[in-house]
Scaffold this motif. Structure first.
Motif, PDB file in Angstrom:
ATOM      1  N   LEU A 248      -2.730   4.675   6.764  1.00 52.81           N
ATOM      2  CA  LEU A 248      -2.405   5.767   5.857  1.00 52.81           C
ATOM      3  C   LEU A 248      -2.496   5.306   4.411  1.00 52.81           C
ATOM      4  O   LEU A 248      -2.318   4.126   4.102  1.00 52.81           O
ATOM      5  N   SER A 249      -2.744   6.264   3.540  1.00 48.70           N
ATOM      6  CA  SER A 249      -2.671   6.038   2.101  1.00 48.70           C
ATOM      7  C   SER A 249      -1.682   7.025   1.525  1.00 48.70           C
ATOM      8  O   SER A 249      -1.500   8.132   2.045  1.00 48.70           O
ATOM      9  N   GLY A 250      -1.029   6.613   0.449  1.00 53.14           N
ATOM     10  CA  GLY A 250      -0.075   7.511  -0.174  1.00 53.14           C
ATOM     11  C   GLY A 250       0.712   6.829  -1.263  1.00 53.14           C
ATOM     12  O   GLY A 250       0.348   5.753  -1.752  1.00 53.14           O
ATOM     13  N   GLN A 251       1.827   7.441  -1.627  1.00 47.62           N
ATOM     14  CA  GLN A 251       2.647   7.000  -2.751  1.00 47.62           C
ATOM     15  C   GLN A 251       3.965   6.424  -2.242  1.00 47.62           C
ATOM     16  O   GLN A 251       4.633   7.021  -1.401  1.00 47.62           O
ATOM     17  N   PHE A 252       4.300   5.242  -2.754  1.00 47.43           N
ATOM     18  CA  PHE A 252       5.511   4.539  -2.334  1.00 47.43           C
ATOM     19  C   PHE A 252       6.695   4.967  -3.207  1.00 47.43           C
ATOM     20  O   PHE A 252       6.560   5.135  -4.423  1.00 47.43           O
ATOM     21  N   THR A 253       7.868   5.123  -2.566  1.00 50.18           N
ATOM     22  CA  THR A 253       9.083   5.487  -3.294  1.00 50.18           C
ATOM     23  C   THR A 253      10.272   4.763  -2.676  1.00 50.18           C
ATOM     24  O   THR A 253      10.377   4.664  -1.451  1.00 50.18           O
TER      25      THR A 253
ATOM     26  N   GLY B 271       6.203   4.820  -7.082  1.00 44.61           N
ATOM     27  CA  GLY B 271       5.057   5.420  -7.753  1.00 44.61           C
ATOM     28  C   GLY B 271       3.753   4.709  -7.480  1.00 44.61           C
ATOM     29  O   GLY B 271       2.678   5.244  -7.793  1.00 44.61           O
ATOM     30  N   ASP B 272       3.800   3.501  -6.885  1.00 43.25           N
ATOM     31  CA  ASP B 272       2.568   2.778  -6.576  1.00 43.25           C
ATOM     32  C   ASP B 272       1.804   3.485  -5.454  1.00 43.25           C
ATOM     33  O   ASP B 272       2.394   3.995  -4.490  1.00 43.25           O
ATOM     34  N   GLU B 273       0.475   3.509  -5.585  1.00 42.39           N
ATOM     35  CA  GLU B 273      -0.382   3.998  -4.513  1.00 42.39           C
ATOM     36  C   GLU B 273      -0.663   2.836  -3.563  1.00 42.39           C
ATOM     37  O   GLU B 273      -1.040   1.747  -4.000  1.00 42.39           O
ATOM     38  N   VAL B 274      -0.455   3.064  -2.264  1.00 45.21           N
ATOM     39  CA  VAL B 274      -0.589   1.985  -1.296  1.00 45.21           C
ATOM     40  C   VAL B 274      -1.428   2.441  -0.109  1.00 45.21           C
ATOM     41  O   VAL B 274      -1.551   3.645   0.175  1.00 45.21           O
ATOM     42  N   ARG B 275      -1.992   1.455   0.560  1.00 48.95           N
ATOM     43  CA  ARG B 275      -2.639   1.664   1.851  1.00 48.95           C
ATOM     44  C   ARG B 275      -1.889   0.821   2.870  1.00 48.95           C
ATOM     45  O   ARG B 275      -1.679  -0.373   2.647  1.00 48.95           O
ATOM     46  N   VAL B 276      -1.493   1.447   3.954  1.00 48.17           N
ATOM     47  CA  VAL B 276      -0.715   0.727   4.952  1.00 48.17           C
ATOM     48  C   VAL B 276      -1.307   0.963   6.327  1.00 48.17           C
ATOM     49  O   VAL B 276      -1.985   1.965   6.579  1.00 48.17           O
ATOM     50  N   SER B 277      -1.034   0.017   7.198  1.00 55.89           N
ATOM     51  CA  SER B 277      -1.310   0.210   8.620  1.00 55.89           C
ATOM     52  C   SER B 277      -0.063  -0.196   9.370  1.00 55.89           C
ATOM     53  O   SER B 277       0.715  -1.037   8.911  1.00 55.89           O
ATOM     54  N   GLY B 278       0.141   0.439  10.505  1.00 52.62           N
ATOM     55  CA  GLY B 278       1.330   0.119  11.260  1.00 52.62           C
ATOM     56  C   GLY B 278       1.558   1.090  12.389  1.00 52.62           C
ATOM     57  O   GLY B 278       0.670   1.856  12.777  1.00 52.62           O
ATOM     58  N   ARG B 279       2.782   1.077  12.876  1.00 52.02           N
ATOM     59  CA  ARG B 279       3.145   1.884  14.035  1.00 52.02           C
ATOM     60  C   ARG B 279       4.109   2.979  13.609  1.00 52.02           C
ATOM     61  O   ARG B 279       5.099   2.716  12.920  1.00 52.02           O
ATOM     62  N   VAL B 280       3.820   4.200  14.024  1.00 52.68           N
ATOM     63  CA  VAL B 280       4.664   5.347  13.720  1.00 52.68           C
ATOM     64  C   VAL B 280       5.565   5.635  14.909  1.00 52.68           C
ATOM     65  O   VAL B 280       5.120   5.644  16.062  1.00 52.68           O
ATOM     66  N   GLN B 281       6.831   5.828  14.594  1.00 50.39           N
ATOM     67  CA  GLN B 281       7.781   6.257  15.618  1.00 50.39           C
ATOM     68  C   GLN B 281       8.665   7.326  14.995  1.00 50.39           C
ATOM     69  O   GLN B 281       9.532   7.036  14.179  1.00 50.39           O
ATOM     70  N   GLY B 282       8.411   8.584  15.363  1.00 52.20           N
ATOM     71  CA  GLY B 282       9.098   9.693  14.723  1.00 52.20           C
ATOM     72  C   GLY B 282       8.684   9.775  13.265  1.00 52.20           C
ATOM     73  O   GLY B 282       7.492   9.802  12.942  1.00 52.20           O
ATOM     74  N   ASN B 283       9.676   9.814  12.367  1.00 44.79           N
ATOM     75  CA  ASN B 283       9.392   9.817  10.929  1.00 44.79           C
ATOM     76  C   ASN B 283       9.432   8.415  10.339  1.00 44.79           C
ATOM     77  O   ASN B 283       9.417   8.261   9.119  1.00 44.79           O
TER      78      ASN B 283
END
Length: 738
Positions: A37-42, A83-95
Motif C-alpha cells: 500500500l501507499s499512503g500518508q503516515f500519521t 504527513g510523510d508519504e510512505v510505501r509499505v508491505s505487510g499483513r492486514v488483519q481487520g483494520n
C-alpha cells in the motif's frame, strides 16, 4: 469563512452519502491478507490523564484508496513523521496493518512550523444519539482567542511572542453516527459537515470538541504534526486534536487541555517525571536503566497533567522558542546565572549542563536547569506556598532521540511529590557517578546564581598519610577553578582534634587553585585513624590519615665490647620523626656499677635517632651489660660487653743499649686496672742477653707500668724480644751492642 452558514444537522441525503463513504473507507477487509500500500503516515498521542506509566502513541496509514489502517511497525524500524508519504508491505488483519517493509517517500507539505501565526479552526460536534450542546461557541472562542486570558495569551508568553494563534469556532454539528469511540470517523465527518461554512485552506490547525469524549475514556488526542485531508476547498494540510467540549466551560481546563494537545500538534511528547531507587538521578552510562517514569508527572509543564506550566526547557529548545543566549551550554565549572523562565530577555534562562558522554550508548547525557517565578501563567505553580519559585528545577535527558519528551527530576524524591522537587538556594546535589555538583547560591532580583562544579569543587590531600604521632603533615587544599576576588576561604576540620589538629580555615589566594596547611599530630597510644575534611559552598572532600604511636625501634652500642673504664656510644632509633619539641627516651643499665647511662636522651624534632654516652668501670673479668631504652611503653635493649684490661702495647726506652746498661719497658693496658691491680706476665726471648721480672702488677686505676730490663755484656750485637702478656701478648725489640 464562507457565506451562507449551513445548518448543523445534515440532510438525509448527505447522511446517506457520508454513510456510504464511511463504509467504503472503514469497511473490514479480509483478514490475513498480504498487501502493498501507499499512503500518508500519521501518529496520534492518546492522553488519558493520570493513568498509565507509558506513552500511548497510535500510528496510522491513510491509504490512497481512502481506507485508514492502524499500523504496527517492527522493532527497530525508523518511524516516519506525521504527513510523510510512505510505501509499505505487510499483513492486514481487520483494520490493523502489520508492516514488513516501509519506504519513506518524504513530505511535500509546508512543514510544521512552531513559530509565527497558527490558524486554528475549532469544530463543536455531537452525535445523532447524543445532541448535547454543553458549551457555547462564544465561550469556546474566548478560551482560545481572548486577548487578555486565553490559550493565545499562554502561547505568546511561553514563546516570547514567537508564536500566537488566530482562528474561528463553528458548530454545533450533529455527525451522522452514534456515540462510539471513533475519532478518525469524527474527523472526516466533521470536515464534511463544516465544509459549507469553512474555507479550510485558510487554516492549519483543527480542533474537534465532542461532548463526554464521544464514548472514549481519554481527555484528549493530538496528532504529532500535520497531514493532508482533501476538502471542497482543496487539500487541507493540518494537525488535528480532539477534546471534551465540557472542559471548555472552565477557562482553566480549556487552556490546560488546548496547550497540551496543541503541544502534541507541534511534535511534543508528554512531560514526564523520573525517579530512581534511593536517588534523584540514576547511574551514569546506563541509558536510564532503573528509571521509573511517570507519564504525566511533570507538574511544571502543561505537557504533564492539568497544570498551567510553560513547556519544559528541552521542549522549548525543540520548538525554537528561546531567544539568542537563552540557553547556556555548561561544560566547565563556574557560577552561572539564569533569568526568570518567562522573562522576555536575551540572557540565559536555561543551563544545559553536560553530565558526560556515555560510552556504552555513544550518547551524551544532559541536565537542564531553570527557575520558575510567579510570572504570567506560571504564577499558578505556587505549590507549597511557592516552594519552587526562585529555585533550580531540573530535567534529565539521557536519550538523544527523545528531545521532544522531557523528564523532571525530583531532588526531594523521598516524599514522592515532584511539586517540591527543586533545589533551593543553599542546597547542593552531587552526582555520585560523575562528581558533578550543582548548588543554587542566591537570587538577586529575578536572577538565580547557580554554582556548577565538574569534579570536586574542593579537594584535600595529605603527604604522607601514614605518620608517627607527634609529627606534622602538610595538607593541601585544591580547588577545581582559580579562587575568585579576595580568595576562597575553605573550612577545615578534624574528626579527632586531640590526635590531629588543623586550622579552622585555609585561604586560597585570589587567582590560585591551591593552598597548603599543617596537620599537627599528637603522640598516641594506639594506631589512630583521623579524617581531615575541607568544605566550600557545602561541597566537601576528605582524606584519611593514620597515626602510629611513636616508639623506639632499637638500641645499638658502639663498640659492642669496651674495656672497663672506657666509654662507649649508644644510639636509640624511633619509628618516625620525633615530635615537635623533641622526644625524650628513657635509658637504664642492667648493671649501673659496671656501665652507666644518663636517665634519658632527647631525639630532636624531626630526627629519628639520638646518641648517648655509656661510662664503664674496670673489671677483673669480662661482663655483659644490657642497655635499655623505653618510649611510649615500648622497651628495647642492646648488650654491651665490658672487658677486663689486656696488654695494649709495650714500648722500650731506650730500645738500643750497650750490654751491661739498663733499659726500661713501658707496658700499656687497654684500660685502667681494676681493684686489686692487674698482673702482667713478662718474658725475654734471650735471658742471657736481657732479662725482665717474671710478672708485674699494674696498680688499680693505672693503665701502664714501667718494667726494668737488665742487659749483659755481649761480644756481638744481639736482638732480643721483650714480651708482656695478659690475654694478649705484645712485644718490642731490644738491641744490645758490645
Amino acid at each position: 469563512m464562507k457565506f451562507g452558514r449551513a445548518r448543523a444537522a445534515l440532510t438525509l441525503a448527505a447522511t446517506l452519502l457520508l454513510s456510504l463513504i464511511f463504509v467504503s473507507a472503514f469497511g473490514q477487509p479480509s483478514s490475513g491478507g498480504q498487501v502493498a500500500l501507499s499512503g500518508q503516515f500519521t501518529s496520534v498521542v492518546v492522553c488519558t490523564f493520570g493513568q498509565g506509566a507509558s506513552e500511548e502513541i497510535a500510528d496510522y496509514l491513510m491509504a490512497e484508496s481512502g481506507k485508514r489502517y492502524r499500523i504496527h511497525l517492527p522493532p527497530g524500524m525508523q518511524k516516519p513523521t506525521t504527513g510523510d508519504e510512505v510505501r509499505v508491505s505487510g499483513r492486514v488483519q481487520g483494520n490493523d496493518l502489520y508492516v514488513r517493509t516501509l519506504t519513506n517517500m518524504g513530505n511535500d507539505g509546508p512543514g510544521n512550523p512552531s513559530t509565527g501565526e497558527q490558524r486554528w479552526i475549532v469544530l463543536l460536534c455531537n452525535f445523532q444519539d447524543n445532541t448535547t450542546e454543553n458549551v457555547s461557541v462564544s465561550q469556546v472562542y474566548s478560551t482560545f482567542f481572548d486577548p487578555n486570558d486565553s490559550s493565545d495569551v499562554w502561547w505568546r508568553q511561553a514563546s516570547f511572542n514567537k508564536m500566537w494563534i488566530t482562528g474561528e469556532v463553528h458548530g454545533w454539528y450533529t455527525l451522522p453516527v452514534n456515540v462510539g469511540c471513533d475519532p478518525w470517523t469524527w474527523h472526516d465527518l466533521a470536515i464534511q459537515a463544516a465544509d459549507p461554512d469553512v474555507d479550510f485552506s485558510q487554516f492549519d490547525r483543527l480542533y474537534i470538541l465532542v461532548p463526554d469524549g464521544g464514548g472514549c475514556g481519554w481527555g484528549g488526542l493530538g496528532t504529532l504534526g500535520k497531514f493532508t485531508t482533501n476538502t471542497d476547498d482543496g487539500p487541507f494540510y493540518h494537525s488535528s486534536s480532539w477534546g471534551r467540549s465540557e472542559y471548555y466551560n472552565s477557562l482553566t481546563l480549556a487552556i490546560q487541555l488546548t496547550t497540551h494537545e496543541g503541544g502534541h500538534n507541534h511534535g511534543l511528547l508528554h512531560a514526564h517525571s523520573v525517579a530512581f531507587p534511593g536517588e534523584p538521578i540514576g547511574p551514569f552510562n546506563t541509558n536510564g536503566a532503573g528509571a521509573s517514569v511517570t507519564e504525566y508527572g511533570d507538574a511544571f509543564s502543561s505537557m504533564g497533567a492539568w497544570n498551567w506550566g510553560s513547556y519544559s526547557p528541552p521542549q522549548k529548545i525543540a520548538l525554537n522558542w528561546f531567544n539568542t543566549n537563552n540557553v547556556k551550554t555548561v561544560t566547565t565549572s563556574g557560577v552561572y546565572v539564569v533569568d526568570g523562565y518567562l522573562t522576555n530577555s536575551f540572557v540565559p534562562k536555561v543551563l544545559k549542563v553536560f553530565r558526560g558522554h556515555a560510552a556504552s550508548t555513544n550518547q551524551d547525557e544532559w541536565l537542564y536547569f531553570h527557575q520558575r517565578l510567579p510570572q504570567g501563567y506560571d504564577a499558578n505553580l505556587n505549590y507549597y506556598g511557592g516552594y519552587n519559585f526562585g529555585a533550580a528545577l531540573c530535567h534529565y535527558e539521557w536519550r538523544q532521540n527523545n528531545i521532544t519528551g522531557s523528564n523532571l527530576v525530583d531532588f526531594t524524591y523521598a516524599d514522592g511529590d515532584v511539586r517540591n522537587g527543586a533545589l533551593r538556594p543553599g542546597e547542593v546535589w552531587t552526582d555520585p557517578y560523575t562528581e558533578l555538583s550543582i548548588k543554587p547560591l542566591y537570587t538577586i532580583g529575578d536572577d538565580l546564581y547557580i554554582l556548577v562544579s565538574f569534579g570536586p569543587l574542593v579537594s584535600v590531600t595529605a603527604d604522607p598519610t601514614v605518620v608517627t604521632g607527634g609529627t606534622r603533615i602538610q595538607g593541601t587544599v585544591q580547588l577545581n577553578r582559580p579562587a575568585g576576588k579576595d580568595g576562597e576561604l575553605v573550612s577545615v576540620s578534624s574528626s579527632d582534634p586531640s590526635s590531629a589538629s588543623v586550622p579552622a580555615t585555609v585561604l586560597v589566594p585570589e587567582g590560585e587553585m591551591s593552598a597548603p596547611f599543617w596537620i599537627y599530630t599528637a603522640n598516641v597510644v594506639n594506631v589512630t585513624e583521623v579524617t581531615i575534611t575541607v568544605e566550600l559552598d557545602s561541597i566537601e572532600d576528605s582524606v584519611e590519615i593514620t597515626i602510629i604511636p611513636l616508639a623506639v625501634t632499637g638500641v645499638t652500642v658502639d663498640p659492642g665490647t669496651v674495656t672497663g673504664g672506657r666509654t662507649a656510644t649508644g644510639r636509640v632509633t624511633l619509628n618516625g620523626p620525633a615530635a615537635f619539641g623533641g622526644s625524650s627516651v628513657s635509658l637504664s643499665s642492667q648493671k649501673p656499677w659496671r656501665a652507666q647511662v644518663p636517665p634519658s636522651v632527647t631525639v630532636n624534632e624531626g630526627e629519628t635517632s639520638a646518641t648517648f654516652t655509656i661510662t664503664t668501670t674496670p673489671t677483673q673479668a669480662t661482663e655483659s651489660v644490657k642497655i635499655f631504652a623505653t618510649f611510649n611503653g615500648v622497651l628495647k635493649f642492646a648488650t654491651l660487653y665490658v672487658a677486663t684490661p689486656v696488654v695494649e702495647g709495650i714500648k722500650l726506652n731506650p730500645s738500643k743499649v750497650q750490654g751491661g746498661s739498663p733499659s726500661t719497658a713501658i707496658v700499656i693496658l687497654s684500660g685502667p686496672a681494676p681493684a686489686g691491680g692487674t698482673v702482667v706476665t713478662m718474658s725475654s726471648s734471650n735471658t742471657s742477653v736481657a732479662s725482665v721480672p717474671m710478672s708485674v702488677t699494674v696498680q688499680p686505676g693505672d693503665q701502664q707500668i714501667v718494667v726494668p730490663i737488665t742487659t749483659y755484656t755481649v761480644t756481638a750485637t744481639r736482638l732480643v724480644s721483650i714480651r708482656a702478656s695478659r690475654f694478649i701478648t705484645r712485644s718490642a725489640p731490644l738491641t744490645v751492642t758490645p
